[in-house]
Design an enzyme around this catalytic site. Structure first.
Site, PDB file in Angstrom:
ATOM      1  N   ASP A   1       5.275  -5.265   9.055  1.00 39.43           N
ATOM      2  CA  ASP A   1       6.496  -4.838   9.751  1.00 39.43           C
ATOM      3  C   ASP A   1       6.682  -5.596  11.058  1.00 39.43           C
ATOM      4  O   ASP A   1       7.801  -5.951  11.436  1.00 39.43           O
ATOM      5  CB  ASP A   1       6.466  -3.326  10.018  1.00 39.43           C
ATOM      6  CG  ASP A   1       6.751  -2.519   8.753  1.00 39.43           C
ATOM      7  OD1 ASP A   1       7.255  -3.114   7.778  1.00 39.43           O
ATOM      8  OD2 ASP A   1       6.470  -1.313   8.742  1.00 39.43           O
TER       9      ASP A   1
ATOM     10  N   ASP B   1       1.374  -2.043  12.086  1.00 43.60           N
ATOM     11  CA  ASP B   1       1.603  -2.542  10.720  1.00 43.60           C
ATOM     12  C   ASP B   1       1.954  -4.022  10.801  1.00 43.60           C
ATOM     13  O   ASP B   1       3.046  -4.390  11.256  1.00 43.60           O
ATOM     14  CB  ASP B   1       2.741  -1.732  10.080  1.00 43.60           C
ATOM     15  CG  ASP B   1       2.960  -2.120   8.624  1.00 43.60           C
ATOM     16  OD1 ASP B   1       2.999  -3.346   8.323  1.00 43.60           O
ATOM     17  OD2 ASP B   1       3.100  -1.224   7.785  1.00 43.60           O
TER      18      ASP B   1
ATOM     19  N   ARG C   1       0.860  -1.174   0.000  1.00 39.79           N
ATOM     20  CA  ARG C   1       0.000   0.000   0.000  1.00 39.79           C
ATOM     21  C   ARG C   1       0.897   1.225   0.000  1.00 39.79           C
ATOM     22  O   ARG C   1       1.705   1.406   0.907  1.00 39.79           O
ATOM     23  CB  ARG C   1      -0.863  -0.061   1.267  1.00 39.79           C
ATOM     24  CG  ARG C   1      -1.933   0.957   1.313  1.00 39.79           C
ATOM     25  CD  ARG C   1      -2.912   0.629   2.412  1.00 39.79           C
ATOM     26  NE  ARG C   1      -2.358   0.781   3.748  1.00 39.79           N
ATOM     27  CZ  ARG C   1      -3.073   1.098   4.816  1.00 39.79           C
ATOM     28  NH1 ARG C   1      -4.370   1.259   4.702  1.00 39.79           N
ATOM     29  NH2 ARG C   1      -2.522   1.217   5.993  1.00 39.79           N
TER      30      ARG C   1
ATOM     31  N   THR D   1      -0.531   7.671  -0.963  1.00 40.13           N
ATOM     32  CA  THR D   1      -1.866   7.672  -1.595  1.00 40.13           C
ATOM     33  C   THR D   1      -2.784   6.617  -0.980  1.00 40.13           C
ATOM     34  O   THR D   1      -3.990   6.647  -1.205  1.00 40.13           O
ATOM     35  CB  THR D   1      -1.740   7.344  -3.095  1.00 40.13           C
ATOM     36  OG1 THR D   1      -1.231   5.996  -3.209  1.00 40.13           O
ATOM     37  CG2 THR D   1      -0.785   8.295  -3.797  1.00 40.13           C
TER      38      THR D   1
HETATM   39  C1  PRP Z   1      -1.020  -3.934   4.892  1.00 37.50           C
HETATM   40  C2  PRP Z   1      -1.875  -5.148   5.201  1.00 37.50           C
HETATM   41  C3  PRP Z   1      -2.831  -5.190   4.032  1.00 37.50           C
HETATM   42  C4  PRP Z   1      -3.035  -3.726   3.748  1.00 37.50           C
HETATM   43  C5  PRP Z   1      -4.339  -3.310   4.380  1.00 37.50           C
HETATM   44  O1  PRP Z   1      -0.061  -4.298   3.975  1.00 37.50           O
HETATM   45  O2  PRP Z   1      -1.164  -6.335   5.365  1.00 37.50           O
HETATM   46  O3  PRP Z   1      -2.303  -5.847   2.899  1.00 37.50           O
HETATM   47  O4  PRP Z   1      -1.954  -3.011   4.336  1.00 37.50           O
HETATM   48  O5  PRP Z   1      -4.624  -2.014   4.044  1.00 37.50           O
HETATM   49  P1  PRP Z   1      -5.789  -1.601   3.059  1.00 37.50           P
HETATM   50  O6  PRP Z   1      -7.009  -2.404   3.436  1.00 37.50           O
HETATM   51  O7  PRP Z   1      -5.947  -0.144   3.335  1.00 37.50           O
HETATM   52  O8  PRP Z   1      -5.339  -1.870   1.660  1.00 37.50           O
HETATM   53  P2  PRP Z   1       1.224  -3.391   3.627  1.00 37.50           P
HETATM   54  O9  PRP Z   1       0.905  -2.431   2.540  1.00 37.50           O
HETATM   55  O10 PRP Z   1       1.745  -2.788   4.891  1.00 37.50           O
HETATM   56  O11 PRP Z   1       2.218  -4.455   2.976  1.00 37.50           O
HETATM   57  P3  PRP Z   1       3.060  -5.620   3.660  1.00 37.50           P
HETATM   58  O12 PRP Z   1       2.112  -6.793   3.852  1.00 37.50           O
HETATM   59  O13 PRP Z   1       4.112  -5.909   2.652  1.00 37.50           O
HETATM   60  O14 PRP Z   1       3.603  -5.125   4.969  1.00 37.50           O
END
Ligand code: PRP
Length: 207
Positions: free
Chosen positions: A202, A199, A103, A107
């Site tokens: 992380d 997160d 994500r 944005t």
């Molecule tokens: C986090 C989480 C989801 C997403 C949720 O991933 O694991 O995939 O954000 O958010 P959303 O519903 O607003 O899309 P992240 O982008 O942190 O990636 P990662 O799994 O690589 O840490």
């Protein structure tokens, strides 16, 4: 659309540990996987099966086996990996897919970097795994990818979902089932679930 919030005491104890900022990365990883394994009983509750005749040492018995084509468990990378591991520890007779996505922190929009799925998802039960359903952007984008690959029977498996994420998925995909361990009622200005657990990616991978 069916939304099941498990709110089971065994899971709630573990979710409390997961949410705590005192929980280390290795404990977080262990706990997230354990919760996912406990969730497997609900996730696979409607697993498609065929009859299977076997012989016990005493007489014949009509049991069941997984129906072909096998179900597919799909991780939204990175954090979905741990959910997929937890549920496939309990039930292994599955194909495994990956959707690489992060994500964009400015944005909040999802960005795809990998799609690796079985060649055809038609007639397969698909279980899409991601610990967090926050704005729903990642789930919606992954659901679009699964639909483009002919998936029609999809369950989204999360540890924590926000009201807003559920609503956003519901608006676009009324036929998708959502199973989550717990639900929180809002997002902060950065799109994080509050009170949430931080997160997940992380914390799982200690990055
Ligand atoms: C986090 C989480 C989801 C997403 C949720 O991933 O694991 O995939 O954000 O958010 P959303 O519903 O607003 O899309 P992240 O982008 O942190 O990636 P990662 O799994 O690589 O840490």
């Amino acid at each position: 659309m069916t939304v099941k919030v498990l709110n089971h005491p065994l899971i709630n104890v573990l979710m409390t540990n997961l949410r705590s900022q005192e929980t280390s990365s290795f404990e977080f990883r262990y706990t997230a996987k354990k919760i996912s394994s406990l969730m497997a009983f609900e996730v696979f509750k409607d697993l498609n099966v065929d009859r299977k005749k076997i012989n016990t040492p005493l007489e014949s018995f009509l049991g069941v086996k997984t129906k072909d084509p096998k179900p597919c468990v799909i991780s939204i990378l990175r954090a979905g990996l741990i959910i997929a591991e937890g549920i496939t520890d309990i039930f292994k007779d599955v194909s495994i897919g990956h959707i690489g996505m992060y994500r964009d922190e400015k944005t909040l929009s999802p960005v795809n970097y990998l799609i690796k799925l079985p060649s055809n998802l038609q007639n397969r039960q698909c279980f899409l795994c991601d610990p967090m359903l926050a704005t729903g952007g990642s789930a919606i984008s992954s659901l679009e990818t699964l639909k483009q690959n002919n998936a029609s029977d999809i369950t989204l498996v999360c540890l924590l979902a926000s009201e807003e994420g559920i609503k956003n998925v519901k608006e676009k995909f009324s036929d998708v089932t959502i199973i989550c361990a717990q639900k929180d009622n809002h997002l902060n200005e950065k799109g994080f679930i509050v009170p949430g657990l931080g997160d997940a990616g992380d914390r799982i991978f200690d990055t």
